[in-house]
Design an enzyme around this catalytic site. Structure first.
Site, short mmCIF file in Angstrom:
data_model
loop_
_atom_site.label_atom_id
_atom_site.label_comp_id
_atom_site.label_asym_id
_atom_site.label_seq_id
_atom_site.Cartn_x
_atom_site.Cartn_y
_atom_site.Cartn_z
N LYS A 71 36.35 46.93 44.96
CA LYS A 71 35.25 46.02 45.12
C LYS A 71 35.11 45.45 46.51
CE LYS A 71 33.28 41.86 42.75
NZ LYS A 71 33.28 40.93 41.76
N SER B 229 29.53 41.03 38.32
CA SER B 229 29.25 41.65 39.74
C SER B 229 29.98 42.76 39.83
CB SER B 229 29.58 40.34 40.82
OG SER B 229 30.93 39.96 40.54
N SER C 183 32.94 38.85 35.67
CA SER C 183 32.34 40.09 36.34
C SER C 183 33.17 41.05 36.28
CB SER C 183 32.57 39.51 37.88
OG SER C 183 31.31 38.90 38.20
N1 GLN Z 1 27.79 36.26 36.15
C1 GLN Z 1 28.69 35.06 36.67
C2 GLN Z 1 28.03 34.69 37.62
O1 GLN Z 1 26.84 34.91 38.06
C3 GLN Z 1 30.12 35.64 36.72
C4 GLN Z 1 30.27 36.01 38.26
C5 GLN Z 1 31.77 36.64 38.64
O2 GLN Z 1 32.62 36.62 37.76
N2 GLN Z 1 31.92 36.95 39.84
O3 GLN Z 1 28.61 33.76 38.35
#
Ligand code: GLN
Length: 488
Positions: free
Chosen positions: A76, A156, A180
């Protein structure tokens, strides 16, 4: 070679069926051919080939193999990689080249891995779709039957998830702040594990919400998740929140089965409007574990309904503070301006996308003098209660079984103008994040349109071994072997 997992690569190299260079070259071709997914921000062919050549040299010299020799990995683009651009999929860091390496990627490199590509994400890891990226959305390799619309891979960590699901690479690195790793794993039909907070070092990972961020493995099976986690994890003096807990042999734990394990099914995770297929799959998952010898126990985690609003106060609060460093002075984008305050404003306006700006505004608001107690302090208290729910439950059970996400992958572009709808993706994943607990998503079945669905197992702190054991049993019973339309 596209179907080989980590354990297969280890065995294949040992038997001399292929060399690490052959494997990595083959997968670099696959990466080029996967362009349509828009999963890659930056390719690292030289770095990957160097690692593969080193692995082959070791083998030729009769030296013992390293645990990840020759394994090509997706990273990532939130992990800093020395001399390779690291963007967080943001205009702010579009041309940022870190002079140092994150601890997790350094650990993998030391274990022989061939880090091959930096992958797309929601800008600064804020999102559930990988569509807020500066570089445009990643496409899920899966499509619904009779529906050609491209789908979101979740987020993400959607770039890593898409490449692993499409068999382009056998494994990927993600980070999980509120889901994410797990939600994109569920959307793409792969395994994703968020370790206990503190299990993996956060050093060199672009910070989003420091009390929640954790790195974790994304793979096509549970064994590979165990192998990759072992290589990533461990204490790091450079991260004061990284734990001194010993790292057990996660792979060896997989064989123990689930006999005598007690698995809790929390009634609060049954939410309105949840698709029938998901509810059926959840019950089926409990039955599979029971048939494998586990005892299924109904439990209550009463503060669950407050987890989502609590997360959406704490995560933006920490984000607003972490992102204050992007001011155009030290590194990253610098917008032209006549005076310093104008430079801050212009840089942040040009460098941050809409979702990041929304988080910074919410976070600044809940931390402001007049509202701090009403929002931030209260959220911290509720966070404690949510952790308490789990502590109490773990007095009588060993792991919790829930769905991972409330729906299957939605079409690209959907929910983009409705932040609340987007945030609801995280309803089942944020409680474990707030409590700092290890949690895994296992692909468990397909919905009526042929899209993958995941089940989540949550464990005690630093008990990834039990989580992986139960996940292995779930995987064996589910027999998930479907492949997406797009494979390379
Ligand atoms: N979807 C969650 C957010 O938008 C989690 C994102 C993540 O785990 N980085 O904050």
């Amino acid at each position: 070679m596209r179907r080989l997992g980590l354990a297969d690569i280890r065995a294949g190299l040992a038997r001399g069926e292929f060399s690490a260079v052959e494997l990595v070259e083959d997968r670099l071709v696959a990466l080029e051919a996967a362009e349509a997914l828009n999963a890659i921000v930056t390719l690292m062919p030289e770095r990957a080939l160097d690692a593969a050549r080193a692995a082959d040299r070791r083998r030729a010299a009769g030296e013992p193999a390293l645990p990840l020799d020759g394994v090509p990995i997706a990273v990532k683009d939130l992990f800093c990689t020395e001399c390779v651009r690291t963007t967080a999929s943001s205009a702010m860091l579009e041309s940022f080249v870190p002079p140092y390496e994150s601890t997790v990627t350094a650990n993998l490199t030391a274990a022989g891995a061939a880090l091959a590509a930096k992958t797309n994400l929601d800008e600064f890891a804020m999102g559930s779709s990988t569509a807020t990226s500066r570089f445009g959305p990643t496409t899920n390799p899966w499509k619904a039957k009779g529906d050609q619309r491209p789908r979101a891979p979740g987020g993400s960590s959607g770039g890593s998830a898409a490449l692993v699901a499409a068999s382009v690479l056998p494994a990927g690195l993600g980070t999980d702040t509120g889901g994410s790793i797990r939600q994109p794993a569920a959307f793409c039909g792969i395994v994703g594990l968020k370790p206990t907070y503190g299990r993996c070092s956060r050093w060199g990972i672009v910070a989003f919400a420091s009390s929640l961020d954790q790195a974790g493995p994304m793979t096509r099976n549970v064994r590979d998740a165990a192998i990759l986690l072992a290589a990533m994890a461990g204490h790091d003096p450079k991260d004061s929140t990284s734990a001194r807990e010993p790292v057990p042999d996660f792979e060896a734990a997989l064989g123990s089965g689930v006999k005598n394990l007690r698995i809790g099914v929390p009634l609060e995770y049954r939410v309105d409007g949840m698709p029938d297929a998901l509810d059926v799959l959840w019950r089926e998952g409990a039955r599979w574990l029971a048939e494998a010898g586990a005892e299924i126990v109904d439990i209550s985690l009463p503060h669950t309904p407050y987890a989502l609003p609590t997360y959406y106060i704490i995560a933006p609060a920490e984000a607003s503070s972490n992102l204050a460093r992007y001011d155009g002075v030290r590194y990253g984008l610098r917008a032209p301006a006549r005076a310093i305050e104008e430079q801050y404003a212009h840089t942040r306006r040009a460098g941050f996308g809409a979702e990041v700006r929304r988080r910074v505004l919410i976070g600044t608001y809940v931390l402001s003098a007049g509202y701090y107690d009403a929002y931030y302090t209260k959220a911290q208290r509720v966070r404690r209660l949510i952790a308490g729910d789990f502590e109490q439950a773990f007095g009588k059970i060993d792991a919790v079984l829930t769905p991972t996400a409330p729906t299957a992958a939605f079409p690209l572009g959907e929910k983009m103008d409705d932040p609340i709808a987007m945030y609801l993706n995280d309803i089942f994943t944020v409680p474990a994040s707030l409590a700092g607990l290890p949690a895994i998503s296992v692909p468990a079945g397909l919905d009526h349109t042929g899209l993958p669905l995941g089940l989540q197992l949550i464990g005690r702190p630093f008990d990834e071994a039990t989580v992986l054991r139960a996940a292995k049993a779930l995987e064996a019973a589910a027999g998930f072997d479907a492949e997406p339309e797009f494979v390379r």
